[in-house]
Structure formats: C-alpha cells, structure tokens
Scaffold this motif. Structure first.
Motif, PDB file in Angstrom:
ATOM      1  N   ASN A  32      49.908  70.396  50.317  1.00 59.65           N
ATOM      2  CA  ASN A  32      49.409  71.007  51.324  1.00 59.65           C
ATOM      3  C   ASN A  32      48.414  69.417  52.539  1.00 59.65           C
ATOM      4  OD1 ASN A  32      47.973  70.780  49.294  1.00 59.65           O
ATOM      5  ND2 ASN A  32      46.742  73.163  49.909  1.00 59.65           N
ATOM      6  N   GLU A  34      47.575  67.374  54.829  1.00 60.48           N
ATOM      7  CA  GLU A  34      47.690  66.895  55.469  1.00 60.48           C
ATOM      8  C   GLU A  34      47.088  66.120  55.464  1.00 60.48           C
ATOM      9  OE1 GLU A  34      48.993  69.393  58.380  1.00 60.48           O
ATOM     10  OE2 GLU A  34      50.828  69.184  56.677  1.00 60.48           O
ATOM     11  N   ASN A  37      48.102  64.341  60.627  1.00 58.18           N
ATOM     12  CA  ASN A  37      48.861  65.497  60.861  1.00 58.18           C
ATOM     13  C   ASN A  37      49.926  65.320  62.500  1.00 58.18           C
ATOM     14  OD1 ASN A  37      46.284  65.462  62.357  1.00 58.18           O
ATOM     15  ND2 ASN A  37      45.884  67.886  61.691  1.00 58.18           N
ATOM     16  N   HIS A  52      46.272  77.548  57.973  1.00 54.17           N
ATOM     17  CA  HIS A  52      44.990  76.998  58.846  1.00 54.17           C
ATOM     18  C   HIS A  52      44.235  77.684  58.948  1.00 54.17           C
ATOM     19  CE1 HIS A  52      47.042  78.519  62.646  1.00 54.17           C
ATOM     20  NE2 HIS A  52      47.850  78.405  61.880  1.00 54.17           N
ATOM     21  N   GLN A  53      43.101  76.879  59.794  1.00 53.95           N
ATOM     22  CA  GLN A  53      41.780  76.736  60.290  1.00 53.95           C
ATOM     23  C   GLN A  53      41.756  77.065  61.920  1.00 53.95           C
ATOM     24  OE1 GLN A  53      39.655  77.889  57.778  1.00 53.95           O
ATOM     25  NE2 GLN A  53      40.898  77.184  56.651  1.00 53.95           N
TER      26      GLN A  53
END
Ligand SMILES: *[C@@H]1O[C@H](CO)[C@@H](O)[C@H](O)[C@H]1NC(C)=O
Ligand SMILES: *[C@@H]1O[C@H](CO)[C@@H](O)[C@H](O)[C@H]1NC(C)=O
Ligand SMILES: *[C@@H]1O[C@H](CO)[C@@H](O)[C@H](O)[C@H]1NC(C)=O
Ligand SMILES: *[C@@H]1O[C@H](CO)[C@@H](O)[C@H](O)[C@H]1NC(C)=O
Ligand SMILES: *[C@@H]1O[C@H](CO)[C@@H](O)[C@H](O)[C@H]1NC(C)=O
Ligand SMILES: *[C@@H]1O[C@H](CO)[C@@H](O)[C@H](O)[C@H]1NC(C)=O
Length: 347
Positions: A32, A34, A37, A52-53
């Motif tokens: 994960n 990142e 990105n 993800h957020q």
C-alpha cells in the motif's frame, strides 16, 4: 578520500534502492505504499489495497479525469474488471476461483458489500482484499446506483481495466476465462439494453419532473447487470446532469437501478450499446423477481440450454455465444456447478 567514500556510499545506496524497487514491483499487488500517485506507472499498476480516504465526489472526479488512453500508446495488457455488488458472502466463490485460475494479470476484482461485513478470504484467493470502501445500499433507491458508480470509479483508477462487468453473489460464468476475455475485449459494443416498455412498469414510472433532461419518448428501462467499456464507464461516473433529477424524481414505484443508466446512456451514447444483455436471467416464472436456481435444477440439459440454444449479434455478425454470465444461482447449486463446469464451461 572523503569524497570517494561518499560516492561509494551513494552508489551502494542507489543500488539498494533499485533492488528494493525491483522487489516491490515483483511483490505483486499487496503493498500500500502510495508515493507518487499521479505517475503513469502508478496508474498502470495502481494501489492494490483498495481502501482509500476519498469520498464519492473526490473519487468520481478523480476516476473520470484519468486519461482515456486507448490502444497501444502504452504497453499494457488490457484487463477486465469484475465488480461484485453483494450483501456479504460470496457462496459461489469456489467456482469463480476455478474460472480465474492462471489468469492473474488479465483481470481485477472489486467488491462492494455492506459496510459492516468482514470477509475472510485466504491470501491465496482471487478475492483477497478486494473490498472497496462501501456504504449502505437499499434496493430501489439511488444508493444502489451510487454503489455501482463507486465500483466503476474504483475500477477506472486502474487504467489497464478496459471492460467492466457488474455481478452479484448469485452470478455464474458460462465460459472459460479465455473465451470471456476475448469476447469482451474485442467487442465493439457495451452490453446493456435500454428498452422501451410502454406499460405501467415502463412508461408508467416516468415523472415529468425529469424534464427537460429526459422526455418521455427517451425514457428507457434495462437490467441492472451491465457490462460496459471504459468510455461508457466514464460517462456513468462523471454524470452530474441526470443524477440529481433521478435522485429527486425517480422514487418507488420508479426504480433508479432499472432506469437511470439505461435512459442516460440511451440519450448520450446510443451507438456504443449492443442493445442486449450478456447476463442470462429467467423471467418465465413471473413475479417481480427472476427465477433462482437451486441444486436440483442444475442438470446437463438445463445448462446446455442456456449455453447453446441462442442466436444473437456480435460485432455485426451472428453468433451462438450470447451469454457469458447467468443468474440467479442459490448456494445449493454450487456442488453441481463445480461438477459440471469442466465439461460444459471448459474450466
Ligand atoms: C519499479 O517500479 C518503480 C516505480 O514504482 C520504477 O521506477 C522502477 O523502474 C521499477 N523497476 C523495475 C526494475 O521495473
Ligand atoms: C496522492 O496521495 C496523497 C496521500 O496519499 C493525497 O494527499 C493526494 O491527494 C493524492 N493525490 C492525488 C492526485 O490523488
Ligand atoms: C467530499 O469532500 C469535499 C471536500 O471536502 C466536499 O466538498 C464534498 O461535498 C464531499 N462529498 C460528499 C459526497 O460528501
Ligand atoms: C475455452 O473454451 C473454449 C470453448 O468455449 C475451448 O475451445 C477452449 O479450448 C477453452 N480454452 C481453454 C484454455 O480451456
Ligand atoms: C427528447 O429528448 C431528446 C434527447 O434529449 C431530444 O433529442 C428530443 O428532441 C426531445 N424531444 C422532445 C419532443 O422534446
Ligand atoms: C442500439 O440502439 C441504438 C439506438 O437505439 C443504435 O444507435 C445502436 O446502433 C444499436 N446498437 C447495435 C449494436 O445495433
């Protein structure tokens, strides 16, 4: 001397970083980290942990903005996104695992289940950690379309995904991976059928509040279980023109999941549609839900009928392969399906 020493350190360090990077690239999909990105490599080989957020607004925006790269501008193998819209468990997953076996680089899986559900797929499973951030959905409400758009948006973030198929926990596959893959990748059309139902369950559900975006002669109905290409997927995710209208005016007995995408695409992208479904379903038992097949329904004869006795159009030619998927199959059908799959479905 000191300079030489530093140079040596630097060299070792960059070799180390290089090795780490290479290892990361080969450690497959389960990291994960990142970092950058926005880079291209990240889009081709994007995050594999799917959590993800982003909220829906941010997610839909980001996924529709990712370049619509076609063809061979970048070297990559197109993939198929299998998107599961489920309550929780996937009772038929052993069948799916057999189907996916040996094709890891050619597909991606996305699962939208009810938020509280905690899956327990083992590390070796194709379904391991393929959940996307989910929200509550209610049958017949716009929240169901939200979930479908969320699945599409997450899948669009991986630019290798070229085709996007929506499935439920009761869907099965009627062909092996190679056949399904080639059929979808080479299709010039998206499998969705917006039809003009003039009756109370079609036009009867139209609301004049939808004007001017949708007038009654463009009102369409269609199955929720679509298969679309990237262009149509982006069209669905980026829509802000029809969504507010459907959210406001299509309330039961109008069901968004049967009208929103078919109507919108019939207006915006009619020439991209195959005007037929790729998912077999049996409405012959009447009622508001299609037939569900149990263990003792599953026979050679029954399955052969679904597989062979059809004729339809594919890329302008007549074909006998009309359905790649079928629904609805109860958990009790699993054993019979596993037994018959090798000879009937070739997997
Ligand atoms: C590994 O991936 C990184 C980006 O994530 C890239 O810069 C690097 O060139 C890759 N290394 C190899 C050996 O493919
Ligand atoms: C990249 O990721 C960081 C944190 O992981 C986030 O803050 C940023 O918004 C992301 N950028 C894009 C373009 O998504
Ligand atoms: C998502 O977040 C942005 C910025 O914080 C906000 O403007 C937007 O309304 C949010 N969308 C949803 C659906 O909550
Ligand atoms: C896949 O199925 C087709 C028939 O639909 C068959 O001709 C082909 O050999 C099968 N491929 C594999 C790899 O089993
Ligand atoms: C109905 O809507 C379609 C698509 O927006 C439009 O092309 C057509 O002119 C409209 N027809 C009427 C009678 O308003
Ligand atoms: C499906 O119907 C639309 C309009 O009704 C048409 O433009 C499109 O060409 C049709 N698709 C095929 C494959 O015939």
């Amino acid at each position: 001397m000191k300079i030489l020493y530093f140079l040596l350190c630097f060299l070792l360090l960059s070799v180390g970083v290089r090795i780490l990077q290479t290892r990361r690239n080969f450690s497959n999909n389960n990291n994960n980290e990142e970092k950058d990105n926005t880079s291209l490599s990240n889009m081709i080989n994007p995050m594999s942990i799917l959590l993800h957020q982003m909220n829906d607004t941010q997610l839909f925006w980001k996924s529709s903005f990712i370049p619509r790269i076609k063809g061979n501008q970048i070297h990559r193998m197109p993939k198929i996104a299998f998107m599961f819209l489920t309550q929780g468990p996937l009772p038929l997953h052993p069948l799916w695992e057999k189907f996916f076996e040996g094709h890891r680089s050619l597909y991606s899986i996305y699962i939208h289940s009810l938020p509280g559900y905690v899956p327990d797929f083992p590390l070796s499973s194709s379904f391991y950690q393929r959940q996307i951030p989910s929200q509550v959905t209610k049958w017949g409400e716009i929240s169901l379309c939200d979930a479908e758009r969320r699945l599409l948006a997450n899948a669009l973030l991986d630019i290798s995904n070229e085709r996007f198929v929506l499935l439920s926990e009761s869907c099965i596959l009627l062909r092996n991976f190679t056949t399904v893959y080639n059929y979808l990748i080479e299709s010039r059309h998206s499998f969705l059928y917006p039809y003009n139902d003039q009756g109370p369950d079609g036009r009867g559900r139209y609301h004049p509040g939808l004007l001017p975006e949708v007038n009654i002669s463009y009102w369409r109905k269609g199955s929720q279980w679509f298969e679309v290409n990237r262009e149509v997927a982006i069209e669905i995710v980026k829509d802000t023109k029809y969504y507010p209208k459907f959210e406001k005016f299509c309330k039961p007995r109008c069901y968004n999941d049967e009208h929103y995408f078919p109507t919108m695409l019939y207006i915006e992208k009619p020439n991209l549609l195959a005007n037929r479904s790729i998912t077999y379903v049996d409405w012959s038992r009447r009622g508001s839900h299609p037939a569900t097949f149990e263990g003792n329904d599953i026979t050679d004869v029954f399955l052969k009928k679904i597989i062979d006795e059809q004729s339809c159009e594919y890329n302008g030619k007549t074909t006998h392969i009309c359905f790649l998927f079928a629904r609805k199959f109860a958990p009790s059908s699993l054993d019979s399906l596993l037994r018959l799959a090798p000879q009937l479905f070739w997997y």
